[in-house]
Motif scaffolding. Structure first.
Motif, mmCIF file in Angstrom:
data_model
loop_
_atom_site.group_PDB
_atom_site.id
_atom_site.type_symbol
_atom_site.label_atom_id
_atom_site.label_comp_id
_atom_site.label_asym_id
_atom_site.label_seq_id
_atom_site.Cartn_x
_atom_site.Cartn_y
_atom_site.Cartn_z
ATOM 1 N N LEU A 41 0.830 -1.208 0.000
ATOM 2 C CA LEU A 41 0.000 0.000 0.000
ATOM 3 C C LEU A 41 0.864 1.258 0.000
ATOM 4 C CD1 LEU A 41 -2.834 -1.043 2.507
ATOM 5 C CD2 LEU A 41 -3.040 -0.783 0.025
ATOM 6 N N GLU A 42 1.972 1.230 0.748
ATOM 7 C CA GLU A 42 2.872 2.385 0.737
ATOM 8 C C GLU A 42 3.582 2.504 -0.611
ATOM 9 O OE1 GLU A 42 6.899 4.238 2.771
ATOM 10 O OE2 GLU A 42 5.987 2.484 3.728
ATOM 11 N N LEU A 43 3.902 1.353 -1.211
ATOM 12 C CA LEU A 43 4.607 1.361 -2.494
ATOM 13 C C LEU A 43 3.822 2.127 -3.556
ATOM 14 C CD1 LEU A 43 6.949 0.387 -4.302
ATOM 15 C CD2 LEU A 43 5.697 -1.773 -4.619
ATOM 16 N N ARG A 44 2.502 2.102 -3.464
ATOM 17 C CA ARG A 44 1.671 2.816 -4.453
ATOM 18 C C ARG A 44 2.041 4.296 -4.553
ATOM 19 N NH1 ARG A 44 -4.512 0.771 -3.038
ATOM 20 N NH2 ARG A 44 -4.192 -1.467 -3.444
ATOM 21 N N GLU A 45 2.485 4.871 -3.436
ATOM 22 C CA GLU A 45 2.851 6.296 -3.425
ATOM 23 C C GLU A 45 3.985 6.598 -4.398
ATOM 24 O OE1 GLU A 45 3.704 7.981 0.418
ATOM 25 O OE2 GLU A 45 2.379 6.530 1.408
ATOM 26 N N TYR A 46 4.817 5.589 -4.699
ATOM 27 C CA TYR A 46 6.040 5.822 -5.472
ATOM 28 C C TYR A 46 5.933 5.314 -6.913
ATOM 29 C CZ TYR A 46 7.225 6.036 -0.545
ATOM 30 O OH TYR A 46 7.203 6.316 0.802
ATOM 31 N N LEU A 47 4.741 4.863 -7.305
ATOM 32 C CA LEU A 47 4.525 4.359 -8.665
ATOM 33 C C LEU A 47 3.544 5.266 -9.404
ATOM 34 C CD1 LEU A 47 3.793 0.554 -7.921
ATOM 35 C CD2 LEU A 47 6.006 1.703 -8.005
ATOM 36 N N PRO A 48 3.521 5.168 -10.741
ATOM 37 C CA PRO A 48 2.410 5.809 -11.455
ATOM 38 C C PRO A 48 1.132 5.038 -11.102
ATOM 39 C CG PRO A 48 4.111 4.987 -12.977
ATOM 40 C CD PRO A 48 4.438 4.460 -11.629
ATOM 41 N N LYS A 49 0.010 5.710 -11.033
ATOM 42 C CA LYS A 49 -1.249 5.013 -10.771
ATOM 43 C C LYS A 49 -1.528 4.044 -11.932
ATOM 44 C CE LYS A 49 -3.498 8.581 -7.954
ATOM 45 N NZ LYS A 49 -2.424 9.596 -8.030
ATOM 46 N N TYR A 64 -2.014 -3.218 -23.643
ATOM 47 C CA TYR A 64 -1.257 -2.087 -23.098
ATOM 48 C C TYR A 64 -1.568 -1.934 -21.610
ATOM 49 C CZ TYR A 64 -0.516 -0.590 -27.945
ATOM 50 O OH TYR A 64 -0.163 -0.530 -29.265
ATOM 51 N N LEU A 65 -0.552 -1.597 -20.833
ATOM 52 C CA LEU A 65 -0.767 -1.184 -19.449
ATOM 53 C C LEU A 65 -1.234 0.261 -19.481
ATOM 54 C CD1 LEU A 65 2.537 -2.572 -17.870
ATOM 55 C CD2 LEU A 65 0.263 -3.601 -17.683
ATOM 56 N N LYS A 66 -2.285 0.566 -18.751
ATOM 57 C CA LYS A 66 -2.837 1.917 -18.722
ATOM 58 C C LYS A 66 -2.359 2.586 -17.434
ATOM 59 C CE LYS A 66 -7.219 3.917 -20.285
ATOM 60 N NZ LYS A 66 -7.666 4.847 -19.262
ATOM 61 N N LEU A 67 -1.531 3.618 -17.567
ATOM 62 C CA LEU A 67 -0.849 4.214 -16.420
ATOM 63 C C LEU A 67 -1.052 5.729 -16.360
ATOM 64 C CD1 LEU A 67 2.530 2.318 -16.944
ATOM 65 C CD2 LEU A 67 0.843 1.799 -15.173
ATOM 66 N N GLU A 68 -0.885 6.264 -15.170
ATOM 67 C CA GLU A 68 -0.929 7.709 -14.958
ATOM 68 C C GLU A 68 0.187 8.393 -15.760
ATOM 69 O OE1 GLU A 68 -0.029 10.800 -11.217
ATOM 70 O OE2 GLU A 68 0.176 8.636 -10.957
ATOM 71 N N ASP A 69 -0.145 9.499 -16.392
ATOM 72 C CA ASP A 69 0.864 10.323 -17.055
ATOM 73 C C ASP A 69 1.444 11.282 -16.016
ATOM 74 O OD1 ASP A 69 2.439 11.974 -18.555
ATOM 75 O OD2 ASP A 69 0.848 12.661 -19.909
ATOM 76 N N VAL A 70 2.620 10.936 -15.505
ATOM 77 C CA VAL A 70 3.235 11.700 -14.420
ATOM 78 C C VAL A 70 3.606 13.116 -14.872
ATOM 79 C CG1 VAL A 70 5.148 11.728 -12.752
ATOM 80 C CG2 VAL A 70 4.083 9.565 -13.388
ATOM 81 N N THR A 71 3.783 13.305 -16.183
ATOM 82 C CA THR A 71 4.230 14.607 -16.701
ATOM 83 C C THR A 71 3.060 15.556 -16.993
ATOM 84 O OG1 THR A 71 4.125 14.029 -19.064
ATOM 85 C CG2 THR A 71 6.113 13.404 -17.863
ATOM 86 N N PHE A 185 14.140 -5.707 -7.071
ATOM 87 C CA PHE A 185 13.914 -5.052 -8.362
ATOM 88 C C PHE A 185 15.199 -5.052 -9.191
ATOM 89 C CE2 PHE A 185 10.756 -3.598 -5.492
ATOM 90 C CZ PHE A 185 9.671 -3.130 -6.209
ATOM 91 N N TYR A 186 15.079 -5.467 -10.446
ATOM 92 C CA TYR A 186 16.222 -5.444 -11.369
ATOM 93 C C TYR A 186 15.807 -4.688 -12.628
ATOM 94 C CZ TYR A 186 17.688 -9.214 -8.275
ATOM 95 O OH TYR A 186 18.017 -9.955 -7.162
ATOM 96 N N ALA A 187 16.746 -3.933 -13.197
ATOM 97 C CA ALA A 187 16.504 -3.178 -14.444
ATOM 98 C C ALA A 187 15.266 -2.289 -14.314
ATOM 99 C CB ALA A 187 16.359 -4.126 -15.635
ATOM 100 N N SER A 188 15.041 -1.788 -13.112
ATOM 101 C CA SER A 188 13.929 -0.876 -12.862
ATOM 102 C C SER A 188 14.487 0.547 -12.768
ATOM 103 C CB SER A 188 13.233 -1.274 -11.558
ATOM 104 O OG SER A 188 12.099 -0.480 -11.317
ATOM 105 N N SER A 189 13.645 1.526 -13.025
ATOM 106 C CA SER A 189 14.127 2.913 -13.102
ATOM 107 C C SER A 189 13.376 3.844 -12.178
ATOM 108 C CB SER A 189 13.973 3.446 -14.535
ATOM 109 O OG SER A 189 14.864 2.824 -15.421
ATOM 110 N N LEU A 190 13.990 5.001 -11.954
ATOM 111 C CA LEU A 190 13.302 6.146 -11.364
ATOM 112 C C LEU A 190 13.058 7.157 -12.470
ATOM 113 C CD1 LEU A 190 15.104 6.926 -7.962
ATOM 114 C CD2 LEU A 190 12.976 5.666 -8.337
ATOM 115 N N LEU A 191 11.841 7.663 -12.531
ATOM 116 C CA LEU A 191 11.497 8.716 -13.479
ATOM 117 C C LEU A 191 11.442 10.035 -12.715
ATOM 118 C CD1 LEU A 191 10.512 9.239 -16.456
ATOM 119 C CD2 LEU A 191 8.203 9.248 -15.496
#
Length: 357
Positions: A41-49, A64-71, A185-191
């Motif tokens: 539940l806390e991890l959700r704070e750090y991901l796109p919805k 397609y994965l449907k994700l929040e546009d952080v920009t 987590f491997y080959a994962s990024s921070l945006l």
């Protein structure tokens, strides 16, 4: 690549198995409506919805994965993708895959992160500068600090406010990693995303009332005249006659007040915080020494410098996002993700060095 859905979300095409289904499973697990695991539940704070999956009517087999546009909320978004961890290959990778990944960036284990690309808005040219993954792979232990600082430089100044806000957000992600042993987590990024336009001064003249334009100096301060922040904002310059041009002084005061008015209407909490703090310090000092002949252009570029260099405590609400992305190589675990933790700590150190120096 990433596509945009008309509803404002972004669409990431599912990769071929096993990577695509693994990433979808990760999102489904974290965003399960019945989830009661405090770590997830806390991890959700750090991901796109996450809004589930989507397929175009014309190609129902394409998922397609449907994700929040952080920009989306940004006017001039500056974006950087940084792969985190000492290994960019997962525990199930073949010897060939390991060799391939290591050869791409042999310093990954030592540095703990890799810049995959960046896009930076430059105020001076009203254009974006982009760097691809080759730029990131060219960075060494000695040059990585300068390489990262490039992302926070807008052509006028180093955006220390955005760096400070980024550090705070990474520290929260680090705290999450240090407290969980469920996932590696491997080959994962921070945006990273921050607002490229200095909000305090990008307001159009029409927004600060064209009727006042006579009172706003039209000239650019000559090279000898600088605006600086030092417990208050003031224009400093020893002019030849030392006279205060009353109309100029009033014009600057009015100009600043109008900025406040225009932005409070737009609910820019960042600017209202700046204005309240700075007005207490008597922002435009009556001792301002400028004469009309020194104001022969536009003051806005000089004001940009003032607000860009404002201390972190004043701009603590800088518009910055740092989100975790790319989860095709996330695996269950019973140990802390030391490789990812190492990368986060090293990235924080580099950012702190940029801030301090």
């Amino acid at each position: 690549g990433i596509l945009q859905h008309p509803d404002g979300t972004v669409l990431k095409q599912l990769q071929p198995p096993p990577r695509g289904p693994r990433e979808q499973e990760f999102y489904n697990k974290v965003y399960d409506s019945d989830c009661c695991d405090s770590v997830l539940l806390e991890l959700r704070e750090y991901l796109p919805k996450y809004f589930g999956v989507w397929s175009p009517p014309t190609a129902p087999n394409d998922t397609y994965l449907k994700l929040e546009d952080v920009t989306r909320k940004f006017n001039k978004p500056c974006i950087m993708d940084v792969k985190i961890g000492q290994k960019s290959y997962d525990p199930y990778a073949s010897a060939e895959k390991i060799q391939q990944q290591v050869s791409k960036y042999p310093l990954m284990e030592e540095i703990g992160f890799l810049v995959l690309g960046m896009r930076v808005y430059h105020i001076s040219s009203d254009s974006y500068e982009t760097q691809n993954q080759h730029y990131g792979r060219s960075l060494t232990k000695e040059t990585v600090k300068d390489g990262i600082s490039k992302f926070f430089h807008n052509g006028y100044c180093l955006r220390k406010d955005a760096i400070a806000a980024s550090i705070q957000k990474i520290e929260k992600i680090l705290a999450w990693f240090e407290g969980q042993k469920q996932l590696n987590f491997y080959a994962s990024s921070l945006l990273f995303v921050y607002e490229g336009s200095c909000q305090a001064t990008t307001v159009r003249l029409s927004d600060v009332a064209l009727a006042e334009k006579r009172g706003v100096p039209r000239g650019l301060l000559s090279s000898g005249d600088i605006l600086e922040y030092n417990n208050n904002i003031r224009v400093i310059n020893s002019t030849e006659n030392g006279k205060i041009e009353a109309s100029v002084s009033k014009g600057l005061s009015k100009f600043y007040a109008l900025h406040k008015k225009a932005y409070s209407k737009r609910h820019h909490s960042q600017l209202s915080l700046q204005v309240e703090n700075l007005e207490q310090d008597n922002v435009w000092k009556s001792s301002t020494c400028i004469t009309q002949e020194h104001l022969n252009g536009n003051v806005i570029p000089q004001l940009e410098k003032v607000f860009c260099h404002m201390p972190a405590e004043i701009k603590e609400s800088a518009n910055v996002e740092v989100r975790m992305i790319d989860f095709a190589h996330v695996f269950p675990s019973n140990t802390r993700d030391e490789g990812y933790i190492y990368g986060l700590k090293n990235l924080i150190t580099v950012l702190q060095n940029i801030l301090d120096n």
